[in-house]
Motif scaffolding. Structure first.
Motif, PDB file in Angstrom:
ATOM      1  N   LEU A   1      64.029  27.741  68.721  1.00  0.00           N
ATOM      2  CA  LEU A   1      62.672  27.830  69.260  1.00  0.00           C
ATOM      3  C   LEU A   1      62.506  29.076  70.111  1.00  0.00           C
ATOM      4  CD1 LEU A   1      61.827  24.139  70.300  1.00  0.00           C
ATOM      5  CD2 LEU A   1      61.023  25.408  68.304  1.00  0.00           C
ATOM      6  N   TYR A   2      63.531  29.415  70.879  1.00  0.00           N
ATOM      7  CA  TYR A   2      63.480  30.622  71.697  1.00  0.00           C
ATOM      8  C   TYR A   2      63.452  31.881  70.822  1.00  0.00           C
ATOM      9  CZ  TYR A   2      64.090  28.679  76.396  1.00  0.00           C
ATOM     10  OH  TYR A   2      63.890  28.035  77.589  1.00  0.00           O
ATOM     11  N   CYS A   3      64.199  31.860  69.731  1.00  0.00           N
ATOM     12  CA  CYS A   3      64.321  33.060  68.892  1.00  0.00           C
ATOM     13  C   CYS A   3      63.162  33.210  67.906  1.00  0.00           C
ATOM     14  CB  CYS A   3      65.640  33.018  68.125  1.00  0.00           C
ATOM     15  SG  CYS A   3      67.116  33.108  69.161  1.00  0.00           S
ATOM     16  N   PHE A   4      62.681  32.095  67.347  1.00  0.00           N
ATOM     17  CA  PHE A   4      61.659  32.150  66.297  1.00  0.00           C
ATOM     18  C   PHE A   4      60.375  31.417  66.695  1.00  0.00           C
ATOM     19  CE2 PHE A   4      65.861  32.197  64.249  1.00  0.00           C
ATOM     20  CZ  PHE A   4      65.794  33.403  63.570  1.00  0.00           C
ATOM     21  N   GLY A   5      60.144  31.256  67.986  1.00  0.00           N
ATOM     22  CA  GLY A   5      58.974  30.505  68.435  1.00  0.00           C
ATOM     23  C   GLY A   5      57.660  31.129  68.021  1.00  0.00           C
ATOM     24  N   GLY A   6      57.565  32.453  68.062  1.00  0.00           N
ATOM     25  CA  GLY A   6      56.335  33.124  67.656  1.00  0.00           C
ATOM     26  C   GLY A   6      56.000  32.904  66.199  1.00  0.00           C
ATOM     27  N   GLY A   7      57.004  32.987  65.340  1.00  0.00           N
ATOM     28  CA  GLY A   7      56.769  32.747  63.916  1.00  0.00           C
ATOM     29  C   GLY A   7      56.384  31.309  63.633  1.00  0.00           C
ATOM     30  N   ILE A   8      57.005  30.363  64.350  1.00  0.00           N
ATOM     31  CA  ILE A   8      56.676  28.953  64.152  1.00  0.00           C
ATOM     32  C   ILE A   8      55.237  28.676  64.566  1.00  0.00           C
ATOM     33  CG2 ILE A   8      57.231  26.614  64.886  1.00  0.00           C
ATOM     34  CD1 ILE A   8      60.131  27.519  65.242  1.00  0.00           C
TER      35      ILE A   8
ATOM     36  N   PRO B   1      54.024  26.004  56.496  1.00  0.00           N
ATOM     37  CA  PRO B   1      55.145  25.157  56.926  1.00  0.00           C
ATOM     38  C   PRO B   1      55.810  25.705  58.188  1.00  0.00           C
ATOM     39  CG  PRO B   1      55.250  25.570  54.566  1.00  0.00           C
ATOM     40  CD  PRO B   1      54.179  26.462  55.112  1.00  0.00           C
ATOM     41  N   PRO B   2      55.934  24.905  59.241  1.00  0.00           N
ATOM     42  CA  PRO B   2      56.558  25.406  60.477  1.00  0.00           C
ATOM     43  C   PRO B   2      58.016  25.813  60.303  1.00  0.00           C
ATOM     44  CG  PRO B   2      55.351  23.354  60.863  1.00  0.00           C
ATOM     45  CD  PRO B   2      55.438  23.535  59.384  1.00  0.00           C
ATOM     46  N   LEU B   3      58.698  25.248  59.307  1.00  0.00           N
ATOM     47  CA  LEU B   3      60.103  25.573  59.065  1.00  0.00           C
ATOM     48  C   LEU B   3      60.279  26.735  58.099  1.00  0.00           C
ATOM     49  CD1 LEU B   3      61.612  21.977  58.770  1.00  0.00           C
ATOM     50  CD2 LEU B   3      61.473  23.456  60.781  1.00  0.00           C
ATOM     51  N   LYS B   4      59.237  27.530  57.957  1.00  0.00           N
ATOM     52  CA  LYS B   4      59.306  28.663  57.042  1.00  0.00           C
ATOM     53  C   LYS B   4      60.337  29.683  57.481  1.00  0.00           C
ATOM     54  CE  LYS B   4      56.277  32.121  54.878  1.00  0.00           C
ATOM     55  NZ  LYS B   4      54.897  32.668  54.833  1.00  0.00           N
ATOM     56  N   PHE B   5      60.612  29.743  58.788  1.00  0.00           N
ATOM     57  CA  PHE B   5      61.576  30.729  59.278  1.00  0.00           C
ATOM     58  C   PHE B   5      62.984  30.438  58.768  1.00  0.00           C
ATOM     59  CE2 PHE B   5      62.135  27.291  62.261  1.00  0.00           C
ATOM     60  CZ  PHE B   5      63.445  27.373  62.661  1.00  0.00           C
ATOM     61  N   LEU B   6      63.250  29.198  58.378  1.00  0.00           N
ATOM     62  CA  LEU B   6      64.580  28.857  57.880  1.00  0.00           C
ATOM     63  C   LEU B   6      64.880  29.478  56.523  1.00  0.00           C
ATOM     64  CD1 LEU B   6      64.769  25.083  58.881  1.00  0.00           C
ATOM     65  CD2 LEU B   6      65.879  27.021  60.012  1.00  0.00           C
ATOM     66  N   THR B   7      63.845  29.941  55.821  1.00  0.00           N
ATOM     67  CA  THR B   7      64.071  30.593  54.529  1.00  0.00           C
ATOM     68  C   THR B   7      64.731  31.959  54.677  1.00  0.00           C
ATOM     69  OG1 THR B   7      61.822  31.517  54.560  1.00  0.00           O
ATOM     70  CG2 THR B   7      62.124  29.365  53.503  1.00  0.00           C
ATOM     71  N   ASN B   8      64.623  32.549  55.865  1.00  0.00           N
ATOM     72  CA  ASN B   8      65.284  33.825  56.121  1.00  0.00           C
ATOM     73  C   ASN B   8      66.707  33.523  56.594  1.00  0.00           C
ATOM     74  OD1 ASN B   8      66.020  36.431  56.750  1.00  0.00           O
ATOM     75  ND2 ASN B   8      64.155  36.900  57.904  1.00  0.00           N
ATOM     76  N   HIS B   9      67.597  33.268  55.640  1.00  0.00           N
ATOM     77  CA  HIS B   9      68.927  32.785  55.975  1.00  0.00           C
ATOM     78  C   HIS B   9      69.705  33.787  56.822  1.00  0.00           C
ATOM     79  CE1 HIS B   9      67.731  31.034  52.024  1.00  0.00           C
ATOM     80  NE2 HIS B   9      68.062  29.915  52.629  1.00  0.00           N
ATOM     81  N   THR B  10      69.518  35.074  56.565  1.00  0.00           N
ATOM     82  CA  THR B  10      70.294  36.085  57.286  1.00  0.00           C
ATOM     83  C   THR B  10      69.969  36.074  58.766  1.00  0.00           C
ATOM     84  OG1 THR B  10      70.299  37.463  55.287  1.00  0.00           O
ATOM     85  CG2 THR B  10      70.889  38.517  57.371  1.00  0.00           C
TER      86      THR B  10
END
Length: 291
Positions: free
Chosen positions: A56-63, A72-81
């Motif tokens: 949440l701290y790292c990808f909060g803006g994207g979520i 989808p709020p979990l869209k950031f998980l598709t960027n595996h790297t």
């Protein structure tokens, strides 16, 4: 003479954030998380909860931007790297032997370098949010401003949501009610990049990215070096408040002044009558005592 400058700013606008700038962003974000009371104990007792908070701290803006755009709020998980990179930063910060990463981060030059690189990523996030919102709502400048601001400063809002779930949320520290200085700068940048995107601001995109990034980095380093909040938007906010809302106070002051004038003339006689009656009562009591 302008061509070398344009080449410089254009090359700067094409700078890739991966991996070094992203590492700085994750490092600063997770270190801010670790400074929270009880964060180290939670990481040892419940690593999954600590990892989720770090994301949440790292990808909060994207979520937050995905939620606002019905994605989808979990869209950031598709960027595996990037997820693996952020997870690695979280792991070495909380579980590194002898806490070596935190000790290295405690040096001021390291903090200044990481914070400056993180502010560079803020510009890229704002621009990405404005462009992404424009793909959904063509020239919908209000939506573009909102998504640009959410992408650049949404991490602070998502961390407040995490505190609300844990029961540690305090209404006085909410970003919606009391915006922090970085959130205000992000909102200002989102407005400028939106106006530039809609051709209402006569400046090229790469030049605006360069100047805004320099402003962000300079302001952040100044705040960290002086350890004060002397660099604020208070003068601009006060001037804007007086221009937009000061006239109402002037009218209310004039109305009160006009009401007090007739009231003062009428109250003088009304006040004098009770005082006169009181003096007469005192005289009567005094005569009865003497008798």
């Amino acid at each position: 003479m302008d061509y070398p400058w344009d080449d410089l700013t254009l090359a700067f606008s094409h700078t890739s954030m991966f991996p070094f700038f992203d590492i700085a962003h994750y490092l600063v974000s997770v270190m801010a998380m670790k400074r929270q009371p009880g964060a180290a104990e939670v990481a040892r007792k419940n690593p999954i909860s600590s990892w989720f908070t770090a994301m949440l701290y790292c990808f909060g803006g994207g979520i937050l931007s995905c939620v606002l755009l019905a994605e989808p709020p979990l869209k950031f998980l598709t960027n595996h790297t990037n997820v693996l990179l952020a997870s690695s930063i979280w792991y070495i910060i909380f579980f590194c032997p002898c806490d070596l990463v935190c000790q290295a981060y405690s040096y001021l030059p390291v903090q200044l370098l990481a914070a400056g690189m993180k502010e560079v990523t803020r510009t890229w996030k704002i621009v990405g949010g404005v462009t992404h919102a424009n793909s959904y709502y063509k020239n919908g400048w209000i939506v573009m401003i909102a998504i640009g601001w959410a992408r650049g400063a949404g991490g602070a809002i998502m961390t407040k949501f995490e505190q609300l779930v844990k029961g540690d949320w305090k209404p006085g520290t909410d970003e919606w009610l009391k915006m922090s200085f970085p959130s205000k700068l992000t909102l200002l940048g989102s407005i400028m990049f939106t106006f530039q995107h809609t051709k209402h601001l006569a400046i090229s995109k790469h030049n605006l990215m360069f100047f805004y990034t320099v402003f962000l980095v300079t302001t952040k380093i100044t705040l960290m070096m002086t350890e004060t909040s002397s660099v604020t938007l208070a003068p601009f906010e006060d001037t804007l408040s007086r221009v937009l809302f000061g006239w109402q106070k002037q009218f209310s002051w004039c109305e009160k002044k006009s009401e007090t004038k007739p009231a003062s003339s009428g109250t003088g006689s009304s006040v004098s009558k009770p005082t006169a009656d009181a003096s007469e009562n005192v005289k009567k009591k005094h005569t009865k005592k003497t008798e």
